[in-house]
Write a protein that holds these residues in place. Structure first.
Motif, short mmCIF file in Angstrom:
data_model
loop_
_atom_site.label_atom_id
_atom_site.label_comp_id
_atom_site.label_asym_id
_atom_site.label_seq_id
_atom_site.Cartn_x
_atom_site.Cartn_y
_atom_site.Cartn_z
N GLU A 221 13.85 93.49 62.24
CA GLU A 221 14.86 94.06 63.14
C GLU A 221 15.55 92.93 63.88
N VAL A 222 16.86 93.04 63.99
CA VAL A 222 17.66 92.02 64.68
C VAL A 222 18.42 92.70 65.82
N VAL A 243 15.38 84.63 63.68
CA VAL A 243 14.31 85.40 63.06
C VAL A 243 13.85 84.66 61.81
N THR A 244 12.59 84.86 61.48
CA THR A 244 12.01 84.21 60.30
C THR A 244 11.77 85.25 59.23
N VAL A 245 12.43 85.07 58.11
CA VAL A 245 12.31 85.96 56.96
C VAL A 245 12.23 85.10 55.71
N LEU A 275 25.79 86.01 58.10
CA LEU A 275 24.39 85.59 58.02
C LEU A 275 24.34 84.08 57.88
N LEU A 276 23.58 83.43 58.76
CA LEU A 276 23.49 81.97 58.80
C LEU A 276 22.05 81.53 58.62
N MET A 277 21.83 80.52 57.82
CA MET A 277 20.51 79.93 57.63
C MET A 277 20.37 78.71 58.55
N LEU A 343 17.49 94.34 59.12
CA LEU A 343 17.97 93.43 58.07
C LEU A 343 16.98 93.42 56.92
N PHE A 344 17.50 93.67 55.71
CA PHE A 344 16.72 93.53 54.49
C PHE A 344 17.25 92.31 53.73
N LEU A 345 16.34 91.41 53.37
CA LEU A 345 16.71 90.18 52.69
C LEU A 345 15.91 90.06 51.41
#
Length: 351
Positions: A221-222, A243-245, A275-277, A343-345
């Motif tokens: 969740e974000v 967040v860590t995913v 979306l940023l890494m 968020l689903f990644l």
């Protein structure tokens, strides 16, 4: 002689009819009695009209159709106008105020007025199709289910019939409609369009099922929080905590109307996200991701799968439209202090 001559004159004068002695067949004219003001004149408009003017929204001056909010001084605002005022204040970085008394308003300072909502639901309203009056609480059901003049499509609209008319004319039209008697060759083009739309829905469903079968899947969740740019003309944007995913650190950003200069002047509002890494990548990483409604949230989102390849040179996805249903829902998100999504990644590996 003078007396003799005077007698006929006296007789003529006595016999001459005066205005009071004239006999006529017409009835005597009666004096008009003093007209007293009726009770309706003293009261003015009808009770329903007076209540409508009292219970209307102070912004749009119309009777609310859904929830009704009130400021600390009791001024009423329909849900749409109330949310719009809060969204405008967020875009302009100002404190939202009541348009009537200028007191501060917010989701915590204002509350719903259930008594007014029930009173408004009992006021009469005219059906736009049959011109009959019904309580506002029953009007929508009447217009969709019971009104004989409600607009209705032909039952053969799926195969190309474009007729639309009042409900009571449907049996006569369908008895004479030519579409059910057309040969199959004429219907192939219509059926092809229907198959195309259905195929899009099936492909989306199959795509999501295929992603759910991948080995590396992450879900979290974000929470989007509002911030301001440092430009001369500040602009509103949203950003989530890190967040860590999938063993990587991510951040999401969102902006209003693609960062146009004055989004508060536009009635159509949209949100786009990115979306940023934030962690280093040893190699390129193909990802699929989508945002959905978070638990205990009521933000309606359509499922849309986005894809991007993250690498050392490309750590940010392009801005993508947040698939909300309409501008009203966008105002609801802007009016809220924060809003949360899920968020689903998916890590897509080449097989």
């Amino acid at each position: 002689m003078e007396e003799a001559e005077g007698q006929p004159e006296e007789r003529r004068e006595a016999a001459a009819p005066g205005p009071a002695s004239v006999e006529s067949d017409e009835p005597p004219v009666k004096k008009k009695p003093r007209v007293m003001e009726s009770e309706s004149t003293l009261l003015g408009p009808r009770l329903e009209e007076r209540l409508s003017s009292v219970l209307c929204c102070t912004v749009c001056l119309d009777l609310p159709k859904e929830a009704i909010y009130q400021c600390s001084n009791g001024h009423l605002m329909c849900a749409g106008c109330f949310i719009h005022l809060l969204a405008d204040a967020r875009l302009k970085e100002e404190q939202a105020t009541c348009p009537n008394c200028r007191c501060e308003i917010s989701l915590s300072l204002c509350c719903r007025n259930l008594a007014v909502e029930k009173a408004v639901s009992e006021l009469p309203s005219t059906c736009g199709y049959c011109q009959q009056n019904f309580p506002r609480a029953c009007l929508e059901r009447h217009q969709h289910e019971h009104c004989h003049n409600r607009p209705t499509r032909c039952r053969y609209w799926r195969i190309g019939c474009r007729w639309e008319g009042p409900y009571h004319e449907v049996p006569a039209h369908e008895a004479a409609c030519v579409h059910p008697h057309k040969p199959g060759g004429d219907l192939m083009e219509i059926l092809a369009d229907m198959d195309t739309q259905h195929q899009k829905e099936v492909l989306l469903f199959q795509d999501i099922l295929q992603l759910l079968s991948l080995e590396k899947i992450g879900c979290t969740e974000v929470q989007f929080r509002p911030y301001r740019t440092d430009d001369f003309i500040t602009r509103l944007y949203y950003e989530t905590p890190r967040v860590t995913v999938l063993n990587h650190t991510w951040v999401l950003k969102a902006r209003v109307n693609d960062s146009e200069r004055n989004p508060n002047l536009s009635s159509e509002r949209t949100l786009s996200f990115q979306l940023l890494m934030r962690s280093k990548l040893p190699a390129a990483m193909d990802c699929a991701f989508l945002l959905l409604r978070a638990p205990y949230e009521d933000v309606p989102l359509r499922p849309v799968v986005y894809r991007h390849t993250f690498s050392g040179e490309s750590t940010e996805s392009p801005y993508l439209p947040l698939p909300i249903t309409d501008a009203i829902e966008c105002n609801r998100l802007l009016a809220a202090k924060n809003f949360s999504l899920r968020l689903f990644l998916f890590h897509v590996t080449k097989s």
